[in-house]
Design an enzyme around this catalytic site. Structure first.
Site: not given
Length: 881
Positions: A101, A390
């Site tokens: 970092e 469907s």
């Protein structure tokens, strides 16, 4: 004598242009520095008050509001945080975080000029502003003091720098690093490295191995993106990058690097087995209504707006949402009612989910993710991806076809068997397993195919318009999360995986007349001081023609009024809907009858709702739905919720019809203009987008002469009684396929009527029982149809038409077997209808009949039993080897 002299004083020269430019630049720089200093001073003066106690936890309750700005929930959580002292943090953990970092952490004074310059140069090279220059001290200042740490502004950066300098003045480097490691968010509701160690590995810090430390050190950059529970591959790659940083910094050796980068990535599996998964933030249930919706709001805040759980539950936020509490309450009541669900196979409950949206605004009005809520548990409404069956047809087939042009609701395709290359060397044949009427439908229109949910028609249509076109339309225009593997013909039957939220957003486009609107649950978020810190970016795009949306709306309206979604009708409301079920995998289930999923998608012009029902999983091959279809329980839930949603609203009886819609007559067996031969029963009226109505005349009808005494036989030149009949010309149909009932009378005969002959023929003989004085001339003759023979049971099935006045009369059937002169007779009980079929066994003593011709007649028997009527025309069955 006078004399003159030239002046020797100094000469004044004009300043050069270069000098003027230089002075101007210097002046501008001085002014910029002064202005910048003033700006920095003003911003610094507005820096949040220095309060060391903020480095510890200070929690403020956040509030959630509904669409009418009425408070519905309070969020205050017990943060998953375990504070550790500096001495409890292993040296390797500290050094790894610093190396990843902020590698100059121990050299700079809170701000790293070298990193700032490097970041700026990289941004210039890349033409972007992606490089970060935040030190560990700045990150701590941001998380501890800044109200809106997600805002990327110059003001915020200046304030962070001021606070970072003050932190460096007040605390030692080790104290700052300890604060940072205890406060940093590392995903999965974990704050600080000790909590994260427990969350991801179930271990204390001093038990962590280098590869585990590497995973934790890789999380601060993007906790959600590198969360191993959600994105294991990305987390593993990030871990290995950090291991490389550790090697370069001399924290581990090259051999250790090789050892740990190849270590199995089994953390998640281990945690699931030992502790059931990652630890989660515990949310108070006090004043916490509508938990499934609130959970989704929290998820949207975390993933879309990058807020941490600490900010959400303890930041004093005011979160304004789209929820309609009336609809949400109705949905929760419907899911809590056991009568709305079928009985399960065992004690495992059949689950369900529902999402309701406002298609005009994109706002999510209601969301229920299951029958029983568990804190931050599975929300099936958006997390469960299931095959939609469907319900995908209007999205991936019918909508794309109408949008492409050249198709309209009257487009006719032949619902007869078809097979395609399945891509694996095997043929794939779609079947119609969930239609209202069983059996092949023959020549049908698009509207009928959608109403009856005919699979074969949908697959044939997708093949015509192109799989790529349908796939792109559903994905790009309607936003379904389709993948490349879904780019196949089975897409027409709903084989991709979607959620109810996905489907609600997609169907909402049709309800909104072809305009797509970003679905969202959050309207805005204010911080504790009343400043708006989040305003969603809602995109509205027209993704199809208005005429396309209207035609789909009109056809789906027919599905509700005349098709599989009949049960979803609500008064006079204009409701469009589509049912869907999925089929069991025959590889796993064999010939079992049932379905894993049942769906109902329905909408009015102003509300769209989707319901899914099924088991979460089926580990033993027994947990699937039995006799549950989209039009049953799912439609029942939808109707109950929508009935409440539509209360007190003015009834809308139709969808708005745009310009560009035309109508006209067409032939329902060809999809073309009616011809002079088209029977009136097959002429109908249909709508279309302008330019898509047919212009050609129907060519499927033709006429043939038949023997009037034998209507199923073609006439010859010597036939005495000839009549002309109209038939369907379908030469591409397999002759072995049965024709549907409404087409069977128009099936052209293939056999020729026998020519008159002096020698008696079995097909022209008269049954002996009718050559006597007991013949009743007042009785009509029955009409026999074409014989269907089953060689497995040796049974002949003869269709018979009974005049209305003779329903109730018994019938005598006659049979002359092959090679025999005698005629058998069979008494048949009276028919109760005008159309019936008689089954007669041709077996002799249990043995199959010999090959040859078998001739049948029939006659009605007088009700008083005194005689029989004249015989019908004979029909012949020829049996071959």
């Amino acid at each position: 004598m006078s004399s003159s002299r030239k002046s020797t004083g100094p000469r004044h020269k004009r300043p050069s242009k270069l000098r003027i430019v230089s002075l101007s630049i210097v002046s501008l720089i001085i002014l910029a520095v002064i202005g910048g200093g003033i700006f920095v001073g003003i911003v610094a003066a507005q820096t949040p008050k220095w309060d060391p106690s903020t480095l510890s936890d200070q929690q403020q309750t956040s509030y959630v509001y509904d669409k009418n700005n009425i408070q519905i929930a309070q969020l205050h959580g017990v943060v998953n945080r375990e504070v550790v002292q500096s001495s409890q943090i292993p040296d390797l953990v500290k050094k790894t975080f610093v190396a990843v970092e902020d590698k100059r952490f121990y050299q700079h004074f809170g701000i790293d000029p070298v990193r700032i310059i490097g970041s700026a140069l990289n941004d210039i090279r890349s033409g972007s502003a992606k490089e970060g220059a935040s030190t560990i001290t700045i990150q701590l200042a941001r998380n501890a003091f800044i109200e809106d740490p997600t805002a990327k502004t110059l003001t915020r950066k200046i304030q962070e720098a001021v606070l970072a300098l003050q932190l460096e003045h007040e605390y030692t480097k080790d104290e700052i690093l300890t604060f940072y490691l205890n406060k940093i968010f590392l995903g999965e509701s974990s704050f600080g490295i000790q909590a994260a160690a427990k969350t991801y590995f179930g271990e204390d810090l001093d038990k962590l191995t280098p590869d585990q430390i590497a995973l934790l050190a890789g999380l601060p950059q993007a906790p959600s993106q590198y969360n191993p529970y959600v994105h294991p591959d990305a987390a593993k790659n990030r871990r290995n990058i950090v291991l490389g940083v550790m090697k370069d910094a001399g924290l581990i050796t090259a051999s250790e690097y090789n050892q740990y980068k190849d270590a199995p990535f089994t953390y998640v599996d281990t945690m699931k087995k030992q502790l059931g998964g990652a630890q989660k933030t515990t949310v108070s249930t006090a004043n916490y209504k509508f938990p499934y919706f609130i959970d989704y709001v929290v998820e949207e805040l975390e993933t879309t707006y990058n807020l941490t759980p600490d900010q959400i539950y303890s930041g004093g936020l005011k979160i304004y949402t789209t929820i309609d509490t009336k609809i949400q309450g109705a949905a929760e009541a419907a899911f809590a009612d056991p009568s709305n669900f079928p009985k399960g196979f065992d004690k495992t409950e059949i689950e369900g989910a529902m999402t309701v949206i406002d298609p005009t605004s994109g706002g999510i009005l209601a969301m229920v993710g299951g029958r029983e809520y568990t804190t931050r548990g599975l929300n099936r409404a958006w997390q469960s991806k299931r095959q939609p069956g469907s319900t995908i047809k209007p999205l991936a087939v019918y909508g794309p076809a109408i949008e492409k042009g050249g198709y309209f609701p009257g487009t006719v395709l032949d619902d007869m068997p078809v097979s395609y290359n399945g891509g694996n060397g095997q043929a794939w044949a779609p079947t119609d397993f969930d239609t209202i009427d069983k059996g092949w439908k023959g020549l049908i229109t698009m509207r009928y195919a959608l109403e009856d949910s005919v699979n074969v028609y949908a697959v044939k249509l997708l093949n015509l318009i192109g799989v790529d076109y349908g796939w792109k339309f559903a994905k790009d225009n309607l936003g379904l999360p389709l993948e490349d593997k879904d780019r196949v013909l089975s897409l027409a039957l709903g084989t991709p995986e979607v959620s109810t939220l996905d489907m609600a957003s997609a169907y909402g486009v049709y309800a909104n007349n072809g305009v797509s609107v970003t679905s969202h649950a959050i309207v805005k978020v204010d911080d504790s001081k009343g400043n708006t810190v989040i305003t969603p970016k809602i995109l509205k795009n027209r993704v199809m023609k208005e005429t396309t949306a209207y035609i789909i709306n009109d056809m789906l309206r027919s599905v509700v009024t005349d098709g599989t979604a009949y049960s979803a009708q609500i008064g006079n409301w204009a409701i469009a809907g589509k049912t869907g079920t999925t089929s069991l995998d025959p590889v796993k289930y064999g010939n079992k009858s049932g379905n894993p999923d049942a769906w109902f998608a329905g909408y009015t012009p102003n509300i769209t709702g989707i319901v899914w029902m099924g088991y979460d999983s089926d580990p033993d091959g027994q947990h699937y739905l039995r006799n549950v279809y989209g039009g049953s329980y799912p439609a029942q839930i939808w109707k109950k919720v929508m009935t409440v949603a539509l209360q007190d609203q003015p009834v809308q009886t139709k969808f708005e019809r745009p310009d560009g819609i035309v109508s006209g007559q067409f032939d329902t067996k060809s999809g073309l203009l009616p011809s002079s031969l088209t029977p009136s029963a097959f002429i109908s009226t249909e709508i279309a987008a302008q330019g898509d109505l047919p212009t050609r005349v129907s060519d499927v009808w033709f006429q043939k002469d038949v023997d009037a005494d034998h209507p199923t036989l073609l006439a010859t030149a010597k036939t005495k009684n000839v009549v002309t009949k109209t038939f369907l010309n379908l030469p591409n149909r397999n002759p072995s396929w049965p024709w549907p009932p409404n087409e069977a009378p128009y099936r052209p005969p293939t056999e020729v009527a026998p020519e008159p002959s002096t020698a008696p023929d079995s097909t022209t003989q008269t049954p002996p029982d009718t050559n006597n004085s007991q013949v009743d001339p007042t009785l009509p003759s029955p009409t026999l149809g074409q014989i269907v023979y089953d060689p497995k049971t040796y049974t002949a099935v003869i269709p018979m038409t009974v005049p209305a006045d003779n329903v109730g009369d018994s019938t005598i059937f006659y049979l002359q077997r092959s090679g025999q002169a005698t005629v058998e007779s069979f008494a048949i009980k009276a028919s109760n209808s005008m159309k019936t079929s008689i089954s007669i066994s041709l077996a002799e003593n249990g043995k199959p009949p010999i090959p040859g011709d078998y001739v049948f007649w029939a006659a009605f028997q007088n009700r008083n039993g005194s005689g029989v009527g004249p015989p019908s025309g004979s029909v012949k069955l020829t049996i071959t080897d």
